[in-house]
Scaffold this motif. Structure first.
Motif, short mmCIF file in Angstrom:
data_model
loop_
_atom_site.label_atom_id
_atom_site.label_comp_id
_atom_site.label_asym_id
_atom_site.label_seq_id
_atom_site.Cartn_x
_atom_site.Cartn_y
_atom_site.Cartn_z
N ILE A 65 -23.94 -2.14 -39.03
CA ILE A 65 -22.59 -2.70 -38.88
C ILE A 65 -22.26 -2.90 -37.41
CG2 ILE A 65 -20.13 -2.21 -39.16
CD1 ILE A 65 -21.45 -3.17 -41.70
N ASN A 66 -22.53 -1.90 -36.58
CA ASN A 66 -22.23 -2.00 -35.16
C ASN A 66 -23.00 -3.13 -34.50
OD1 ASN A 66 -20.42 0.13 -35.18
ND2 ASN A 66 -22.00 1.66 -34.73
N GLU A 67 -24.28 -3.27 -34.85
CA GLU A 67 -25.08 -4.34 -34.28
C GLU A 67 -24.61 -5.70 -34.77
OE1 GLU A 67 -29.05 -3.29 -35.27
OE2 GLU A 67 -29.26 -1.86 -33.61
N SER A 68 -24.16 -5.76 -36.02
CA SER A 68 -23.67 -7.02 -36.56
C SER A 68 -22.41 -7.47 -35.85
CB SER A 68 -23.39 -6.88 -38.07
OG SER A 68 -24.58 -6.56 -38.76
N ARG A 69 -21.58 -6.51 -35.45
CA ARG A 69 -20.32 -6.84 -34.80
C ARG A 69 -20.49 -7.15 -33.31
NH1 ARG A 69 -16.23 -2.23 -37.33
NH2 ARG A 69 -16.01 -3.17 -39.39
N ALA A 70 -21.61 -6.70 -32.73
CA ALA A 70 -21.83 -6.91 -31.31
C ALA A 70 -22.01 -8.38 -31.01
CB ALA A 70 -23.04 -6.11 -30.85
N TYR A 126 -15.56 -18.56 -30.65
CA TYR A 126 -14.23 -18.34 -31.23
C TYR A 126 -13.66 -17.01 -30.75
CZ TYR A 126 -13.68 -22.35 -34.31
OH TYR A 126 -13.47 -23.63 -34.78
N ASP A 127 -14.48 -15.96 -30.72
CA ASP A 127 -14.01 -14.67 -30.24
C ASP A 127 -13.51 -14.78 -28.80
OD1 ASP A 127 -14.51 -13.36 -32.59
OD2 ASP A 127 -16.33 -12.33 -31.90
N LEU A 128 -14.28 -15.46 -27.97
CA LEU A 128 -13.89 -15.62 -26.56
C LEU A 128 -12.58 -16.39 -26.45
CD1 LEU A 128 -17.43 -16.51 -25.15
CD2 LEU A 128 -16.17 -14.39 -24.73
N ALA A 129 -12.44 -17.44 -27.26
CA ALA A 129 -11.21 -18.24 -27.22
C ALA A 129 -10.01 -17.42 -27.68
CB ALA A 129 -11.37 -19.48 -28.10
N PHE A 130 -10.18 -16.60 -28.71
CA PHE A 130 -9.07 -15.76 -29.16
C PHE A 130 -8.65 -14.79 -28.06
CE2 PHE A 130 -9.81 -16.98 -33.64
CZ PHE A 130 -8.50 -17.02 -34.09
N PHE A 131 -9.63 -14.22 -27.37
CA PHE A 131 -9.28 -13.29 -26.30
C PHE A 131 -8.50 -13.99 -25.19
CE2 PHE A 131 -10.05 -11.58 -22.10
CZ PHE A 131 -9.53 -10.31 -22.25
N TYR A 151 -8.05 -10.29 -38.42
CA TYR A 151 -7.14 -11.31 -37.90
C TYR A 151 -5.77 -11.15 -38.55
CZ TYR A 151 -11.34 -13.57 -36.14
OH TYR A 151 -12.51 -13.84 -35.47
N GLU A 152 -4.75 -11.55 -37.81
CA GLU A 152 -3.38 -11.42 -38.29
C GLU A 152 -2.64 -12.75 -38.12
OE1 GLU A 152 0.62 -8.99 -36.93
OE2 GLU A 152 -1.34 -8.06 -36.63
N LYS A 172 -7.02 -8.80 -33.96
CA LYS A 172 -6.43 -7.48 -33.74
C LYS A 172 -7.11 -6.68 -32.63
CE LYS A 172 -4.80 -7.03 -38.53
NZ LYS A 172 -4.95 -6.28 -39.79
N ASP A 173 -8.43 -6.65 -32.62
CA ASP A 173 -9.14 -5.80 -31.65
C ASP A 173 -10.01 -6.70 -30.77
OD1 ASP A 173 -10.42 -3.90 -30.22
OD2 ASP A 173 -11.50 -2.99 -31.90
N VAL A 174 -9.61 -6.85 -29.52
CA VAL A 174 -10.33 -7.76 -28.62
C VAL A 174 -10.97 -7.03 -27.44
CG1 VAL A 174 -8.95 -9.79 -29.22
CG2 VAL A 174 -8.17 -8.27 -27.38
N ASP A 175 -11.00 -5.71 -27.47
CA ASP A 175 -11.57 -4.95 -26.35
C ASP A 175 -13.04 -5.29 -26.13
OD1 ASP A 175 -9.17 -3.75 -25.90
OD2 ASP A 175 -9.64 -1.89 -26.94
N GLN A 176 -13.82 -5.33 -27.23
CA GLN A 176 -15.24 -5.63 -27.10
C GLN A 176 -15.44 -7.06 -26.59
OE1 GLN A 176 -18.02 -3.72 -27.34
NE2 GLN A 176 -19.08 -5.58 -26.62
#
Length: 235
Positions: free
Chosen positions: A15-20, A100-105, A139-140, A183-187
């Motif tokens: 799970i952790n590797e998939s989210r990285a 997309y993650d980068l754009a959301f951040f 996402y919210e 919701k969580d953009v720290d990573q």
């Protein structure tokens, strides 16, 4: 250690590797070039560099995303993803979710949510991306002060101007009717800083200021070309 515990630890690792987030392709570090585009709009270009035979030409744009302001409130504050693209040579490498993650951040760091293209609509693969976002608990949906979280195209909520929005030119290919935040953009922040550091290191390897500027211009031009090439190939 019993089998159940081994299985659970293996699952957590998966799970952790998939989210990285992906940070390299084919053993090459990914570089991130960010530039403002009619603020609050912005563009992110991802590229990789070769063995440094020629620092100005030995590179390849692999993905990118452009976000621009919406003309209507569309549940403020909201930016629309105008274009997103990924080089077809790198299908399945995680670049789509990454941009997309980068754009959301970046959008959230300026106080904005994101929605799909309001002007020309979205291709099927982009609509699939937004469909996943809509069902992902990470996402919210943003809401207006009146509590509405869905865009109003036909003045169905006349007392709430903040949800007013327009459909695309074809009236049926918008990928979503909502504005989202993640919701969580720290990573994601950590990943962005690492990729941008790779870019700055590459720029530092180009000694002349004029050559640096030419390189950045070429990046922007090549990213536009890649978008058009991939857009024509898309379903």
């Amino acid at each position: 250690m019993n089998n159940r515990k081994l299985i659970m630890e293996g699952w957590r690792k998966f799970i952790n590797e998939s989210r990285a987030s992906v940070t390299e392709i084919d053993g090459k570090q990914i570089c991130l070039y960010y530039h403002s585009k009619r603020p609050p709009g912005f563009s992110i270009v991802l590229y990789i560099v070769g063995p440094q035979v020629d620092r100005l030409t030995d590179y390849k744009v692999i993905a990118g995303i452009d976000c621009v302001a919406t003309e209507d409130p569309c549940i403020p504050k909201t930016l629309q993803v105008g274009t997103s693209y990924r080089h077809s040579d790198y299908t399945g490498k995680g670049l789509g979710p990454l941009v997309y993650d980068l754009a959301f951040f970046v959008a959230q760091s300026m106080g904005y949510g994101l929605t799909s293209d309001r002007e020309t609509g979205s291709k099927p693969k982009a609509r699939d991306r937004w469909a996943k976002i809509e069902t992902d608990p990470n996402y919210e949906k943003q809401k207006t002060k009146a509590g509405n979280d869905k865009f109003d195209y036909y003045n169905d909520t006349p007392d709430d101007p903040d949800d007013d929005c327009t459909k695309d030119l074809f009236d049926d290919s918008n990928a979503t009717d909502h504005s989202f935040i993640k919701k969580d953009v720290d990573q994601i922040h950590t990943t962005l800083m690492a990729l941008e550091a790779n870019h700055m290191n590459h720029l530092d390897s180009i000694p002349k200021a004029r050559d640096k500027n030419d390189f950045l211009m070429d990046l922007r031009l090549e990213s536009t070309d890649l978008f058009h090439d991939e857009y024509d190939l898309a379903e």
